[in-house]
Design a protein around this motif. Structure first.
Motif, PDB file in Angstrom:
ATOM      1  N   ARG A   1      -0.462  17.230   6.343  1.00  0.00           N
ATOM      2  CA  ARG A   1      -1.793  16.866   6.842  1.00  0.00           C
ATOM      3  C   ARG A   1      -2.788  16.634   5.707  1.00  0.00           C
ATOM      4  N   ALA A   2      -2.578  17.316   4.588  1.00  0.00           N
ATOM      5  CA  ALA A   2      -3.532  17.221   3.482  1.00  0.00           C
ATOM      6  C   ALA A   2      -3.284  16.002   2.598  1.00  0.00           C
ATOM      7  N   VAL A   3      -2.055  15.504   2.566  1.00  0.00           N
ATOM      8  CA  VAL A   3      -1.693  14.402   1.677  1.00  0.00           C
ATOM      9  C   VAL A   3      -1.441  13.142   2.484  1.00  0.00           C
ATOM     10  N   SER A   4      -2.111  12.053   2.109  1.00  0.00           N
ATOM     11  CA  SER A   4      -1.960  10.777   2.809  1.00  0.00           C
ATOM     12  C   SER A   4      -0.894   9.926   2.123  1.00  0.00           C
ATOM     13  N   LEU A   5       0.296   9.888   2.704  1.00  0.00           N
ATOM     14  CA  LEU A   5       1.397   9.130   2.139  1.00  0.00           C
ATOM     15  C   LEU A   5       1.962   8.156   3.162  1.00  0.00           C
ATOM     16  N   ASP A   6       2.459   7.032   2.659  1.00  0.00           N
ATOM     17  CA  ASP A   6       3.234   6.136   3.505  1.00  0.00           C
ATOM     18  C   ASP A   6       4.683   6.585   3.357  1.00  0.00           C
ATOM     19  N   GLY A   7       4.955   7.754   3.907  1.00  0.00           N
ATOM     20  CA  GLY A   7       6.245   8.393   3.756  1.00  0.00           C
ATOM     21  C   GLY A   7       6.112   9.859   4.122  1.00  0.00           C
TER      22      GLY A   7
ATOM     23  N   LEU B   1      -6.683   2.044 -11.739  1.00  0.00           N
ATOM     24  CA  LEU B   1      -5.675   3.084 -11.777  1.00  0.00           C
ATOM     25  C   LEU B   1      -4.297   2.492 -11.619  1.00  0.00           C
ATOM     26  N   ALA B   2      -4.155   1.513 -10.726  1.00  0.00           N
ATOM     27  CA  ALA B   2      -2.860   0.879 -10.507  1.00  0.00           C
ATOM     28  C   ALA B   2      -2.447   0.091 -11.738  1.00  0.00           C
ATOM     29  N   GLY B   3      -3.424  -0.551 -12.384  1.00  0.00           N
ATOM     30  CA  GLY B   3      -3.117  -1.355 -13.557  1.00  0.00           C
ATOM     31  C   GLY B   3      -3.013  -0.535 -14.822  1.00  0.00           C
ATOM     32  N   GLY B   4      -3.588   0.675 -14.826  1.00  0.00           N
ATOM     33  CA  GLY B   4      -3.505   1.529 -15.998  1.00  0.00           C
ATOM     34  C   GLY B   4      -4.406   1.080 -17.121  1.00  0.00           C
TER      35      GLY B   4
ATOM     36  N   PHE C   1       2.092   5.779  -2.300  1.00  0.00           N
ATOM     37  CA  PHE C   1       0.768   6.307  -2.638  1.00  0.00           C
ATOM     38  C   PHE C   1      -0.329   5.245  -2.518  1.00  0.00           C
ATOM     39  N   ALA C   2      -0.107   4.252  -1.674  1.00  0.00           N
ATOM     40  CA  ALA C   2      -1.049   3.135  -1.525  1.00  0.00           C
ATOM     41  C   ALA C   2      -2.455   3.596  -1.163  1.00  0.00           C
ATOM     42  N   ALA C   3      -2.575   4.636  -0.353  1.00  0.00           N
ATOM     43  CA  ALA C   3      -3.894   5.114   0.081  1.00  0.00           C
ATOM     44  C   ALA C   3      -4.748   5.577  -1.086  1.00  0.00           C
TER      45      ALA C   3
ATOM     46  N   ASP D   1      -8.516   4.353   1.048  1.00  0.00           N
ATOM     47  CA  ASP D   1      -8.224   4.404   2.474  1.00  0.00           C
ATOM     48  C   ASP D   1      -9.492   4.092   3.254  1.00  0.00           C
ATOM     49  N   GLU D   2      -9.582   2.883   3.804  1.00  0.00           N
ATOM     50  CA  GLU D   2     -10.795   2.462   4.504  1.00  0.00           C
ATOM     51  C   GLU D   2     -11.038   3.256   5.784  1.00  0.00           C
ATOM     52  N   SER D   3     -10.001   3.873   6.304  1.00  0.00           N
ATOM     53  CA  SER D   3     -10.152   4.619   7.550  1.00  0.00           C
ATOM     54  C   SER D   3     -10.527   6.075   7.313  1.00  0.00           C
TER      55      SER D   3
END
Length: 223
Positions: A24-30, A210-213, A107-109, A114-116
């Motif tokens: 519940r605490a971590v937003s993962l697509d997985g 962050l994604a690009g570093g 880890f996309a969120a 995360d807009e939601s």
């Protein structure tokens, strides 16, 4: 009531409440699952057999054990001062295509925002980040496997050791040192990295950075 409160961490560690709370605490697509844990108000947090899987159920990250040096009550009392955490034998299984990787999708969120997300959660996150987070993250005995589906090739890194350091001043950069081996047939290459980059908790750090570093300083040595 005091007795129940005292035994709460142990109850959470020994039951399914731990994985429920983490999910519940971590937003993962997985998904994320922890095999066992050691929790007590006066002792450092210890976790074993941690697995992060993608939406298809494939393992992306597996860590044998994670151990901290700060007691649970101090972590809760001062969440911006996390102390030092050690990851023993983490294994990262990367699948990279022309667009992204399985890790980015999981880890996309956190990379794109995360807009939601609830406004209160966003404000709370900003308040936590504003003062920065002091933490040291050590990796021992790590490995990485990078698979390219089109070429059907897999690149491996072994004997990984790393130390990432963040201070409670978010204007200061993230500092990372790392070393490891690159097996290549009958020979083995060695590398060392000394990296300094923008603090990911800085108020003006975007998901794309962050994604690009965004790198400030990078020193790479190979043998």
């Amino acid at each position: 009531l005091c007795v129940a409160l005292w035994f709460t961490p142990m109850l959470v560690a020994k039951t399914g409440l731990l994985n429920l709370a983490v999910s519940r605490a971590v937003s993962l697509d997985g998904s994320i699952r922890i095999g066992s844990a050691s929790l007590g108000w006066l002792s450092p947090v210890g976790l074993e057999q941690i697995e992060v899987r993608d939406a298809g159920g494939e393992t992306v990250l597996a860590v044998n054990a994670i151990g901290g040096d700060t007691s649970l009550w101090r972590l809760l009392w001062s969440p911006n001062t996390l102390g030092r955490f050690r990851l023993d034998e983490p294994h990262l299984s990367l699948v990279v295509d022309d667009q992204s990787s399985n890790l980015e999708k999981v880890f996309a969120a956190y990379l794109t925002g995360d807009e939601s997300a609830d406004e209160e959660d966003i404000e709370a996150s900003q308040e936590t980040s504003a003062g920065g987070i002091a933490v040291q993250l050590e990796i021992v005995g790590g490995s990485v496997a990078v698979r390219h589906p089109k070429s059907r090739r897999t690149t491996r890194l072994t004997s990984l050791a790393a130390l990432a350091v963040l201070t409670d001043d978010s204007s200061q950069p993230l500092q990372l040192t790392a070393s490891g081996k690159v097996p290549a047939g009958a020979t083995t290459g060695h590398f060392e990295i000394d990296l300094e980059m923008k603090n990911p908790l800085a108020s003006d750090a975007s998901g794309s950075e962050l994604a690009g570093g965004t790198v400030g300083k990078l020193a790479l040595t190979t043998k």
